[in-house]
Every structure is written in C-alpha cells, then in structure tokens.
Design an enzyme around this catalytic site. Structure first.
Site, PDB file in Angstrom:
ATOM      1  N   ASP A  72       0.693  -1.498   0.091  1.00 35.18           N
ATOM      2  CA  ASP A  72      -0.190  -0.390   0.272  1.00 35.18           C
ATOM      3  C   ASP A  72       1.050   1.390  -0.477  1.00 35.18           C
ATOM      4  O   ASP A  72       0.182   2.279   0.313  1.00 35.18           O
ATOM      5  CB  ASP A  72      -0.885  -0.379   0.963  1.00 35.18           C
ATOM      6  CG  ASP A  72      -2.309   0.007   0.761  1.00 35.18           C
ATOM      7  OD1 ASP A  72      -3.050  -0.735  -0.645  1.00 35.18           O
ATOM      8  OD2 ASP A  72      -3.245   0.070   1.319  1.00 35.18           O
ATOM      9  N   ASP A 128       0.996 -10.855   8.554  1.00 31.98           N
ATOM     10  CA  ASP A 128       1.418  -9.818   8.298  1.00 31.98           C
ATOM     11  C   ASP A 128       2.938  -9.250   7.696  1.00 31.98           C
ATOM     12  O   ASP A 128       3.560 -10.242   8.441  1.00 31.98           O
ATOM     13  CB  ASP A 128       1.004  -9.014  10.192  1.00 31.98           C
ATOM     14  CG  ASP A 128       0.448  -8.634  10.813  1.00 31.98           C
ATOM     15  OD1 ASP A 128      -0.468  -7.988   9.467  1.00 31.98           O
ATOM     16  OD2 ASP A 128      -0.666  -7.831  11.631  1.00 31.98           O
ATOM     17  N   ASP A 156     -10.211  -7.879  10.928  1.00 29.70           N
ATOM     18  CA  ASP A 156     -10.361  -9.337  11.385  1.00 29.70           C
ATOM     19  C   ASP A 156     -10.986 -10.379  11.916  1.00 29.70           C
ATOM     20  O   ASP A 156     -12.017 -11.357  11.549  1.00 29.70           O
ATOM     21  CB  ASP A 156      -9.000 -10.191  12.066  1.00 29.70           C
ATOM     22  CG  ASP A 156      -8.344  -9.280  13.217  1.00 29.70           C
ATOM     23  OD1 ASP A 156      -9.798  -8.750  13.794  1.00 29.70           O
ATOM     24  OD2 ASP A 156      -7.195  -8.994  13.440  1.00 29.70           O
TER      25      ASP A 156
END
Lengths: 704, 747
Positions: free
Chosen positions: A170, A217, A314
């Site tokens: 991103d 992650d 999540d």
C-alpha cells in the site's frame, strides 16, 4: 434426547444452586463457609484430572454468585440515611463488580474445554494439494522488516507450483517492487489506501485465483511447515473457512522488556493464543486475528471480502463467516513469529485500536443478536468484545476504597468483617480457579497490571465507539523503533501517577483515621488493605512505564542448531553447534580442530542436513572456545538460508514456554508486589528529582 | 377501650418468669367472702362492689400534664343491677411549684362536673378526697374525666404551657365504691347472653355448667358449643366454666337436660320431642337465672346448642324450640371476622379503638387493633407494611413527630416538617408514612399506635399559644399491607394456642378439632374442656358447630383432626408412640422429661441459641418441688397423623386440669404459656421449649430450601462442593463427547 436429559439435570442442579446462592448466613457461618470453600478449592487444584478443574469452576461461580447476590440484596445504600451521592458511587462499584462477574462466568464458559486440535493429515498425493495465495500486506514498514517474511514464505514446504507469494504494497514503493522482482514474488499495488489493510487485501483478492489465502503481517515470519500444519484441516472439512495459528513473538513486549520477565512470566498475548482461541475452537468460535491464518476464498467472497466497517477487520470478518454457517479451526502450534511492539506507547496504541474495533463490532454487529450464530459463538464473541470494556470497571476498582477513605461515602452498606467473609471466597476461588485453568498462559494478578496500564487509554475510545462507531479515533504517538536509552514515559504514565498518588493519599488518610480511632476499624482496615493492593498494581503500571534500553539492534534467537564451519571454500569443514543466532551474526562453539583470530573471515553452514548455502562472516570475538562472528554482505540465497535457519524451522517456537515458571497464586502475588514496589520507588525517585531539578524532562531512572 | 388496656397490661412485659394471677378480677365484697357462692351479688339482695382504677384498666397512675391536662377512664355497669349509692375515693398528688390561686383539678362523670379541687401546697405531696356520686348520673357505660388547670406564672407573664412543672398524678389505687341492688327481669331469651354474661361486667366470666348425671361425649359437645359461644362473648375477660354433674349452684348457670329423667324442678322439660332452649329462674337462688338446654337425647342438645351459637334461635319469650337446623357450609381457613385477610390491604380504621384525631400538646395515641392468623409466616423482613396517611396541623413546630409503634415497640416515624418557611405552610392533603413493621414483634392480636409528639416553637415563648390548635389525625384510608407470606408454623408452640387458639382456631367452626376426654371423664375434665373451648371461641368468634368430642378409647374416629386431650396423666393410658412424643410423661409412678438427643441439644444450642439443658433442669426442679401437685399444658405432633397437633391439658396426680386450662384465660399467666411444655403450679406458670420441632403448614419450595440451608449452615459448603463435583463430572463427560464430535473430520 441426550441433550434433553442434560438440560433436565442442569435444571435440577439449578434449584439447590439457587438455594446455596441466596441462603442468608450470620457472620460466623459465612466465615465458616468461606473457609470451607477455600480449603475445598485448594484440595481440588492439586487433583490432576480435568473434571476437578470443572468442579472448581462450578464452586467458583457459586461463591461469586453468592457474593453478588448478597451485595445486590443486602449492601446497596438504599434508604433514608443514605444520599444520592453514596448511591451513585455505590452503583458504580456494583456495576463494576457485575461486569467482573460476567467476564468471569463467560470466561469459564469460553475456555471450558480447550480443544487442542491436532493438524489433519494431507492427502499422500501432493498433486491433490490445492493452490494457496500468500498475502503479505505492508503499508509503511521498512523493507528490512519485510524481507525475511517474504524469504520465509518462499521457503514454505509446499509444491512450488501450488503457491504464490504476493506482497500487497500500500506504500507503492519502488524499493519493494525491485525486491519482489528480484526474489520472484508478485508486487501488488492499488491506486488508493481505502479501508487500510482490509481494503488492501480485498483489492488483491481480485488479482489472484488461489483456492486459499494465507495472510501474514509483513513482520510475521512463517515457519516452513505452516501450510502443512494448516491445510489438512481445510481439506478434511469443506465447511471450514479459517484455520488460525498463534501469533508468536520472539522479542520481548514492553512489559517483558521493562519488567525483565521475558520468557519467565507469560506475556499478555499468551492467554489469548494459548488458551482462549483453543477454547473458542471448542465452540466453533475461533476467530481470525489478521495474520498467521489461512482463509477459504469461497467463504471470504461469500461475505464480500474482509470486513471494512471496523478497525478490527479480522474478528469482524470471522463473525460474518460464522454467522453464514462457516466453521473455523485453531491449531495451537506457533507457525510464525514476529517482533513484539517495541515501546509501551506503541503497544498502547495497538490495544486502543483493538479495543475500539471490538467496541465497534459490539455496536454494529452485536454477536448476542446477530442471526446465524450458535450459543457458544455468541458467548465467545461477546466475551471477546466485553473484555475490552474493562477500562471503567478497572478504574473503579482502583479508586473505590478512596470513596470511603477520602470522601467518607458508605458505598457498601455492611460491616467490614461481613464484606470480607463474603468477598474472600469470591476473590480467592476465582483466582485459584483461574490459576488452575489459565496457569500456563497467564499468571495470577498479572491481568491487573496489564489492564491497569491500558485502562485509562481504552476507556474513552470504547465508550465513544459504543455511542457511535465512527467516534473514538485516537492516536497515541508511536515512538517506534529502538528504545535506545532508559527513560520514563511521562505521557503514558500520567494516569498511573494520578492513580498512585490518589491511593497514596487514601492510604495515608486511612492510617491517620485508624490511629485517631474509628467507629468501624474493620471497615477502615478493609479499605486500607484494598488501597495497599491498588498501590501495588498502580506501582506495577509505573514500573512498566519506565522504559528500558533495548540492547541489540537485531533480535537474537538463543538456539542450539547444528552448523558447519570452515575457513574458506577450499578448506575442510567441521561440524559444530550454534549458541545463538541473529540476523546479523552468530555465536558458535569453536570446533577443536580450528583456530581463528578476531578479524578472520570464515564460512558457516547452518543446518547442514537440509541446507547447502554457506554464509560469509567475520570473527568479532573469540574466547573460551566460543566464536562470535558477524555476517558480511549476504546474497538473497544466503539471506534465505539464514532466515530458514533462524525463523523457518518447523520446531522453532515449540519449546518456547519451557523456561517459564508455573503459576502459583501466592508467589505471583509476591512477584506482582515486587514490581509494584519497584514502580513506586521509581516514581518517588522521578518525583523528587523533578521537584529538585526544575524543568528537567523525563528523569532517567535506575535499571534494576 | 377496655381491651386496649388489657392489651397494654399484657404487653408491658413483666420480666419475672413467675407471676401472680391477679389481673382481671375486681375485688368483690360478697363473692370474695364466699368463693362457692358464684354470682350471688349479681342477683338477690343488696351488695357492694369496689372497683379500683387498676381494675378499670389503669396499670399506671393517670398523668395530667401541661396547662390544661385531661384524662379519662371508662366505667361500665351490669344491666341486671342498679346502683343505689356511689362514692369516688380519689388519691392524687401534684406539683408543689404551681401558682395555686390559678390551679385546680376537676372531676367529671359523663361530662357532668362532680367537683373541683383547688390545689395547694398542703395537697402537693399527696392527698385523698371522697366524692359522693349521684347514682342517677350513672349509665350502663360511663366516663370519668379529670381536668387539670395549672399555671406557674401570673396571668400576664410569659409561660411555657408544656413546662415540666405543670403536673398532677392521679393514683391508680383510687377507687369507686358502688352499692348495688338487683334489677330482676323476667326470664327472656331476648337478652341473651345476659344475664349469664353482661358486657358491662369487666370481670372474668364465671358461669357454671350443670348436667344431670355424667354427660356423654355428645352432651359435652353441646356444652362445648355453648362454652365457645360464651367465650366469644366474654372475649378478653376470659371465661371459667365450673361443671357440676347434678347439684344446681346459686347464681346464673347453664343446664343441660336430656332423656326422660330431669332433675327436680325441671319436670316440665321431660318428654320433649323437639330440642328446646329456655331461660328460667334459678329455683335455688332467687333472682338468678338458668339457661336450659333440653332434648330427648344428646343429639338434640347439640342441635339446640348449635342453634344458639349460630344465632338461629328465635329470641322471643323465655323458650324456643328448634325443629330443624341446617349447618352453614364448612368454613375456609381463617375466614372468621376475627382475622384480617392478609391477601388484601386491611383498612386500619376498622380496627380503631378510639377517635382517629387527637388534640393537645401531649395527645394520647391513635390506636388500632388487628388480629393476624397465628400461623401467618412472613417470608421476608419487609412483608408487613403500614401505610399511614396522616394530617397534622401546620402550627406544630419543626421537630414535632409522628411515631408508629407496634405492640409498644417502635416501628417508624416521621418528622412533621412542613417546609422551611414557617409562615406560609398549609396542610390540605394527607401525607403518607410507609412503615415496615418489625415482623418479630407481630403476634396473633396486635396493637398499632400512631403517636403524635407535638413541640412548640421554643423561640417564641411568649407568643400567644393555644395548644388545642395542635391537632393531628390518621386518615381512615390508612392501610396495613402484607406481601410475601405463607401459612406455616413451627410447632410445638403453646404460645400460639394461648395467644390465638392455634391450631384449632384455623377453621372457625372447629371442623379440624377434636376434644379427647378420659374414658370416664370427671367434673374437672369436662370443665377444663369447656374452658379450653371457651378460650378457642374467644379467638374464632364463631360457632364451634363442627367440633368433635370423644373419649380416649374412641380416639381413632378423630385421628385426622387436631386433638385437644384432657385428663390427668395417671388417668390417660396412652400407647407408647404417644408417650414417646410427650415432653413430660409418667414412667410407672415416676414423672420424667423426654430425653433429648445430643444432636438436637447441639443444634438447639449453637444454631438457635436455645439452652435446652438448662430449660430441662429448670423444668425438672419445678416438677420435683411440686410433687404431683401441678397442672400442665404440652404440645407435640399427633402420632395419628402428620401435620396434626396434639395439645394436652393435664395434671399430676395431685393437680387439677382446670388450672392448666384457666392459665390460658388470664392474660397475666397466658403470656408465660409457651413452647412444648408449660407447667402450672398454683399461680406460677413457666413454659419450656425443648426442641424436637415439627412443622405445620406449607412454605413455597424456594423458601423451604433456603430455610433448610439456614438451619443447616454447616452443610452449605459441603453441598456446594458436592454440587460442583457433580457438575464437573457431568460436564466432563458431556464436553468430552462434544469435543470428540467436533474433531471428527468430515469425509
């Protein structure tokens, strides 16, 4: 039929239970009952079979219900002799106690039978294994953090043609694109950053076609067995939408760092990943934690991708999949590891986000009323969310005795001994039972410290989120990076000062009132005792706020690995063992056949049985048969080999808990008390230094 | 009013364990001289009677306070006598610090001034004065009123009207001396229950019952119905029914004649086909009358008695015949008018004993009386509420108050605060005071006092102040409300028999009651039965139309009733399952107290704080001291049916069962009747609770559970542990199964 009989038995037991809860007793007999219950629970906790733990939960709920029933029916300051102020304070306390009771009971239900699911076997024929997309979302993390994750993902034990690694960048960084191209993974970007991580994943979903999505992650480095451990469950049951594994941290979090409890006392996350998720799995309510998990694409697409309405996308995603009838699974074997948050402020910031997100879900998709969930799922989700409302109750517990000591408010209409006789079994049984159930994952009384540190910060965000899910966006400056010196984080510690000072004043006033003679010395002593406990807890929070310098820039993993060592490519190699390994260096036993000097170049082969990439290193220290060597410039292949040895071993994190002490409530209390006293001492040192050296900012404190 | 005073006498606990029974009987010159000559004064010739103020209900001296103090006492007279002369013998004392020229004491009878006594320094320390009363002023119901006008300041000086120096006390040994002349009336049913019982006579009722020969149980039943009826009439006065199997006493009496062999003088009742009730002159004592029940057989006597008690008699002329009698449907429990119905609010005004409004600086209480079923069992501390609606004059000062007392125990109160601004206060509506009545102070018969305490504003001593503007009232809409209760009683509880007639009074037609007499009952056995029924009748206020009377050998016919067994211990031969339950019994010739198990003794001592051992040793000492010369009441669970009670009215070989029955009828002795065994020796009464309880009635299951735990507090944690282990074991199985099902992979 069987269920009916169980229901009937439970109803039949509810009658005597009701009588036990509501029977009024005199002080003598209540004390007698309290002692009997405490002895009983201490005998039960020594019995190994799990049924005794279940009995302890039953006894604990009875004792707590009895206490609360008494509190609600006998001790509220109703009547002409009490004023509205007393009642207000009293309602605050009884509200907090009801909250704690609810959490206690829901917690027992949630963790009543940790499932201990074993990984399911994969089909023998690897050609039947499905394809998996591995997503590694990143926004602003440095490449150095992401590199090992990508390299470890590429080294997963899975047919290379059946998985693809995607870095979801991103940040749209050129550096990342180049790295991805270099190592051969796909670099995916999008035009905007809408909905942050959730939006990032949803955007990437459109570009990939794997049946399953594994999400890491960017700082969670998977071990190579990750897919082998998780995919079997997916294949065995086509209704499973999610297989989650624990989040494991190989560096100390701020609590562990500042209190020096790393790998001695279970950290804050261990209760959740070690026990609660396993308990959730029993109720088919394990939920997605954003990383270290595999999701089924069809399930995800059915609910329109990752949920974007809340900041804890999540759990919200899982809730939606569960409500559509999808199942979930939890495999309690660490299959990835990462760096813990470095500083307390960063940690607080993260927890604020969680708390706020959970409160948002509670508001927009309340699990108690959302259709499609079963009983257990409602309980587990509700408890997970209610848990984050501890802010106000915790503050009430930390200040309640002050209402009596400082304001003279009669918030409990009962004599002190009576309160003790009712409250002691409530508190002791809950503590001992939780110690029995949670012992390996959370030591007694540590929850108080963890909660106290965060209470003031999550209070407002959670309350605002409940009022309006859009409210409550708070940013605490993440100091980030390496804590390079000892300092007292004054900004974070401000509420703890206040709590500590108030309790100090309350304590002093209480002692003075006691010495001056009081009509109710028992009530006074009870409140003084409570204040002393609060002082220890607030002191513990202060000790956490006293940031300790982090010694190494690269995290070391103290592991004994097989290794080979040689001086150069032509000389002979000798087998040896490592003492510890980090991304930048390695310490090994010097093979007796070799002699090296500081500054020599050597080559090291880690895990020779499954690796043939030699690493170049320079000797930095050499004494007592131990060589410490620093890695020199590494190629991608060399870096990958190091990552695999360091983080990628299937058993890398399994024996992690062995060095922890087992929980004993009394010694845990002493332990917490020790940190509480240390925090108090640090506070006074800081306080006097600030007073005498005016204008000094952030007084350094001694490291203990 | 009289009932009120008896109550207060009863309630003002006399601490001593033993008490002289002297309360109700006024000394009566002629009858005191000849105890057998029952009621001779009530008929025939000229007689004299002296009534002290104590006899009239004043247990303390009358206290007159403030500048204008008032007090009054009632004086009631029998209707069958006329007063020919009366004298008031007054003893009083007063404050020595008065301005005597402005102070005096006045006596009124029925609002007619009798005399005004000036007060002086000489009379202050006590004096007496005899005041003749014109007999023409006396009515059947009279009021003697005293008024004190007292001042300590000169007319224009400041004076506190409530100053403590303003007092006068009238001694309660002041007397009224009456010369009485009989006022004979023609025998008539219209005046019943007079002249046998006269409401104007405040004394204990003493009414002989005469049978022609030893009566059958059925005949005793007829007599019992009549005795219960008289008991209800006599009410708080108590009633004694001596029995004679033949000889006719002087004075009023009740006579039962059945069969064709009437005693001399009653020949006209021979051969009657229909049962008859008649009032005739007593042939042996002119001026007194007999109530005669005559029938061909005992069933006819019962029918006649029932007709009288049910009020189905046509009360005309001197004689009535009962051709047929339909008994009313059986009574529901506690349906008699005596008891208030706890299921709905009770209008306190229905139980008011006097006016609902009071005046003056030191007013008396506004009193209410009410009777609760003796097995009324509150399930929580705040089961009983009094919602007192009151209005108090706005002139009263801020610290005036209204206190509520239940049976002389303080229950609640309110400060009569009319707002901060004294000048513009207004009372135009009633305020409500909601008082939770202390349930432990409740008994069968209760008195609720609303006591105003007015205060003057002391800041304005010299302000013109009229104490009669201090007024307060209780609204008739005030109620008593009961919630969360059950009908339940822990037995034996002789105190509930003494105070409430329990358990027999539950069905007011005594459909659950059976009197059991010795196989050959004697005069005193029958008398004790009648006294007991009179006592029960006092509480039921209803016809005892369904009572059963039987003898010991026919007891099985009444085994599902509550039994009242009467007879001396040595004349009651009872099976072992009876003697095992009796707290006091004969073993051979020896009296013995039932042994108590160590567990019971421990329980009683440590859980209920009752020292059974010392109670036992006290009781044995009393028995040993008495030899066989005592009477006793005992209660235990019926060996014939569970949830049924037996009360035994009994005596040692040298005692008289009548003494035990009479102990119930005198409030002075009845207050000591309690527990499972009460010993009556001469006029000393002592009650004992030896444990060994049983229960009658029903509690809600949840309360039963709670109560059981409260009585076994040491079992609380073991039960909790057991329950937890059971739960753990069950969950262990169920959860393991569920976990296995969850882990079973789908093919």
């Amino acid at each position: 039929m069987r269920q009916l009989s169980i229901v009937l038995i439970l109803v039949a037991m509810a009658l005597p239970a009701y009588a036990l809860v509501t029977a009024p007793l005199s002080l003598f007999w209540q004390a007698f009952t309290a002692i009997g219950m405490v002895i009983a629970v201490n005998v039960l906790r020594r019995l190994h079979d799990y049924r005794w733990a279940l009995a302890m939960m039953g006894l604990s709920v009875l004792a707590s219900s009895r206490y609360l029933y008494w509190r609600l029916t006998e001790t509220l300051p109703l009547g002409q002799e009490f004023n509205a102020w007393d009642l207000f304070l009293s309602l605050g306390l009884i509200g907090a106690e009801l909250y704690a009771y609810t959490i206690l009971v829901l917690g027992f239900v949630q963790t009543i039978w940790p499932l201990h699911r074993k990984p399911a076997a994969l089909p023998a024929d690897a050609s039947q294994w499905p394809t998996v997309d591995i997503f590694i979302p990143s926004y602003n993390e440095p490449l150095a953090v992401v590199r090992p994750t990508v390299l470890a993902a590429l080294a997963l034990d899975w047919p290379r043609d059946k998985f693809n690694v995607y870095v979801l960048d991103d940040g749209r960084r050129e550096e990342f694109r180049a790295f991805c191209e270099h190592v051969g993974v796909t670099h995916i970007t999008r035009a905007d950053n809408k909905h942050a991580k959730a939006g990032n994943i949803n955007a990437a979903l459109k570009h990939t076609r794997g049946e399953y999505i594994a999400i890491f992650d960017c700082d969670h480095i998977p071990v190579r067995s990750f897919l082998q451990m998780t995919m079997g469950t997916m294949l065995a049951d086509r209704e499973v939408s999610l297989v989650q594994t624990p989040h494991h941290f190989f560096s100390p979090d701020p609590f562990e760092k500042n209190l020096n409890t790393f790998r001695k006392v279970p950290n804050e996350g261990e209760l959740f990943y070690g026990l609660i998720q396993d308990g959730n799995d029993f109720w088919d309510a394990s939920f997605f934690c954003g990383s270290c998990a595999v999701l089924r694409r069809t399930a995800l697409e059915e609910i329109g991708g990752i949920a974007t309405e809340t900041v804890t996308e999540d759990a919200h995603t899982s809730l939606r999949m569960h409500s559509r009838g999808w199942k979930s699974a939890y495999i309690n074997i660490p299959q990835a590891a990462g760096l813990a948050t470095e500083s307390l402020s960063a940690h607080v910031g993260q927890r604020i986000r969680w708390a706020r997100g959970m409160a948002q879900i509670f508001r927009v998709d309340n699990p108690m009323f959302k259709p499609g969930l079963n009983f257990g799922q409602r309980i587990c989700y509700s408890n997970a969310m209610l848990h984050f409302f501890y802010g106000l109750p915790r503050l009430i517990f930390l200040t309640s005795p002050l209402a009596y000591l400082l304001l003279g408010a009669e918030i409990i209409k009962a004599q002190g001994w009576m309160v003790l006789a009712y409250a002691a079994p409530h508190v002791i049984l809950a503590t001992v039972t939780n110690s029995r159930v949670q012992g390996p994952f959370r030591h007694s009384f540590w929850a108080e410290i963890y909660e106290t540190v965060l209470a003031t910060f999550i209070l407002v965000p959670t309350l605002l989120a409940v009022i309006n899910p859009k409210l409550g966006k708070f940013n605490v400056t993440a100091k980030g990076g390496i804590v390079d010196r000892d300092y007292f984080d004054k900004d974070i510690a401000r509420p703890y000062y206040l709590l500590f000072s108030l309790n100090m004043i309350g304590f002093a006033v209480g002692i003075i009132r006691l010495l001056a003679g009081s009509a109710h010395p028992d009530t006074l002593m009870l409140n003084i005792g409570w204040t002393m406990y609060n002082l220890l807890i607030a002191g513990g929070a202060l000790a956490v706020a006293n940031e300790k310098r982090q010694v190494r820039t690269a995290v070391r993993v103290r592991t004994k690995l097989q290794a080979a060592m040689r001086l150069d490519a032509d000389s002979g190699a000798y087998l040896t063992d490592t003492l510890d390994v980090s991304y930048s260096g390695v310490a090994l036993q010097l093979p007796p056949e070799l002699t090296v000097a500081t500054g020599d170049h050597i080559q090291i082969l880690l895990m020779p049985e499954r690796n043939d990439v030699w690493l170049d290193a320079t000797v930095r220290r050499n004494s007592h048969g131990i060589v410490a060597a620093q890695m020199t410039e590494m190629s991608i292949a060399q870096e990958s080999a190091l990552v695999q040895a360091l983080f990628g071993r299937a058993d890398a994190w399994i024996q992690w808990r062995e060095t922890q002490r087992s929980d004993k409530p009394l010694s845990a209390l002493l332990n917490v008390g020790h940190y509480g006293l240390r925090g108090g001492r640090d506070f006074f040192q800081w306080f006097f230094r600030s007073v005498f050296t005016r204008g000094s900012r952030g007084a350094p404190a001694n490291s203990a | 009013m009289r009932a009120h005073h008896i109550m207060s006498r009863l309630l003002t606990g006399i601490a001593a364990m033993l008490i002289a029974a002297s309360a109700a009987a006024a000394s009566d010159v002629s009858s005191a001289a000849d105890s057998a000559g029952v009621g001779t004064d009530r008929a025939s010739q000229q007689s004299a009677r002296t009534l002290s103020f104590e006899d009239l209900g004043m247990i303390y001296s009358l206290k007159l306070r403030t500048v204008f103090g008032q007090a009054s006492i009632p004086l009631n007279l029998r209707a069958d006598q006329i007063v020919t002369a009366a004298t008031l013998d007054l003893h009083y004392a007063h404050s020595p610090s008065l301005r005597f020229d402005l102070s005096h004491l006045s006596v009124y009878i029925n609002d007619q001034l009798l005399r005004t006594m000036p007060l002086s320094a000489e009379t202050a320390s006590g004096t007496s004065v005899r005041i003749p009363i014109d007999p023409r002023l006396l009515l059947p119901h009279n009021q003697i009123r005293f008024e004190l006008v007292a001042h300590y300041a000169k007319p224009n000086e400041c004076e506190d009207p409530a100053h403590t120096t303003l007092w006068a006390d009238i001694d309660n040994d002041s007397k009224i001396e009456l010369s009485l002349s009989p006022l004979p009336g023609a025998p008539s049913l219209e005046r019943l229950p007079a002249p046998m019982f006269d409401a104007g006579d405040e004394r204990h009722l003493r009414l002989p019952f005469v049978f022609n020969g030893a009566p059958s149980p059925e005949t005793v039943k007829a007599a019992g119905i009549v005795a219960a009826w008289f008991g209800a009439q006599a009410d708080y006065r108590g009633a004694d029914f001596p029995v004679s199997f033949g000889a006719l006493p002087g004075g009023h009496a009740v006579v039962f004649i059945s069969g064709g062999n009437p005693p001399p003088g009653f020949e006209r009742f021979a051969g009657l086909r229909t049962p008859t009730v008649a009032v005739v002159d007593n042939p042996t004592a002119p001026g007194s009358q007999l109530l005669v029940f005559a029938a061909a057989d005992a069933d006819g006597l019962v029918q006649a008695a029932q007709a009288l008690a049910l009020g189905h008699l046509s009360l005309q002329g001197a004689q009535a015949e009962i051709s047929s009698l339909q008994l009313p449907p059986p009574r529901a429990p506690w349906s008699s008018s005596r008891w208030i119905d706890p299921s709905k609010p009770f209008q306190l005004a229905l139980g008011a004993t006097g006016p609902l409004s009071v005046t003056g600086l030191v007013p008396g209480p506004v009193s209410f009386e009410f009777s609760l079923p003796p097995d009324f069992y509150p399930l929580s501390e705040d089961s009983v509420h009094a919602r007192i609606k009151y209005r108090a004059a706005p002139i009263s000062a801020v610290n005036s108050s209204l206190n509520i007392l239940l049976n002389d125990q303080f229950a609640g109160g309110v400060a009569l605060n009319h707002g901060d601004d004294h000048r513009v206060k207004k009372v135009d509506d009633s305020s409500t005071l909601d008082v939770t009545l202390p349930t432990e102070a409740l008994r069968a018969h209760n008195r609720l006092d609303a006591q105003y305490h007015f205060r003057r504003d002391t800041n304005t001593v010299c302000e013109d102040f009229d104490s009669s503007s201090l007024q307060g009232s209780i609204d008739p809409a005030s109620t008593l409300e009961m919630h969360h209760y059950a009908y339940f009683s822990e037995m034996p509880a002789l105190e509930k028999f003494a105070d409430g007639g329990f358990p027999y009074s539950r069905l007011s037609d005594l459909a659950d009651t059976a009197i059991v007499l010795p196989t050959t009952p004697g005069e005193s056995d029958v008398s004790a039965a009648l006294i007991a029924l009179g006592h029960i009748g006092r509480w039921t206020r209803d016809a005892a139309s369904r009572v059963e009377v039987t003898t010991l050998d026919a007891m099985d016919n009444v085994k599902d009733r509550d039994l009242l067994v009467i007879g001396r211990l040595d004349r009651l031969t009872l099976p072992d399952d009876w003697t095992d339950r009796m707290p006091l019994r004969l073993s051979g010739d020896q009296l013995e107290l039932a042994p108590i198990g160590w567990l019971t003794a421990l329980n009683e001592r440590y859980l209920f704080d009752r020292d059974v051992d010392s109670a036992r040793s006290h009781a044995s000492r009393v028995i040993v001291d008495a030899g066989q010369n005592f009477a006793a009441l005992m209660g235990f669970e019926s060996p014939l049916a569970s949830q049924r009670s037996v009360i035994m009215i009994t005596a040692g070989r040298g005692g008289d069962v009548r003494d035990a029955a009479l102990a119930l009828t005198d409030p002075g002795t009845a207050q000591f009747v309690r527990g499972g065994l009460t010993l009556v020796r001469a006029d000393k009464v002592s009650g004992y609770d030896f444990g060994g309880h049983y229960e009658v009635g029903h509690l809600p299951w949840w309360f039963e559970l709670k109560r059981w735990l409260a009585r076994h507090p040491y079992l609380l944690w073991p039960i909790a542990l057991l329950l937890a282990i059971l739960l753990g074991t069950l969950l262990n199985v169920a959860l393991r199964r569920k976990a296995r099902a969850r882990l079973k992979t789908k093919g």
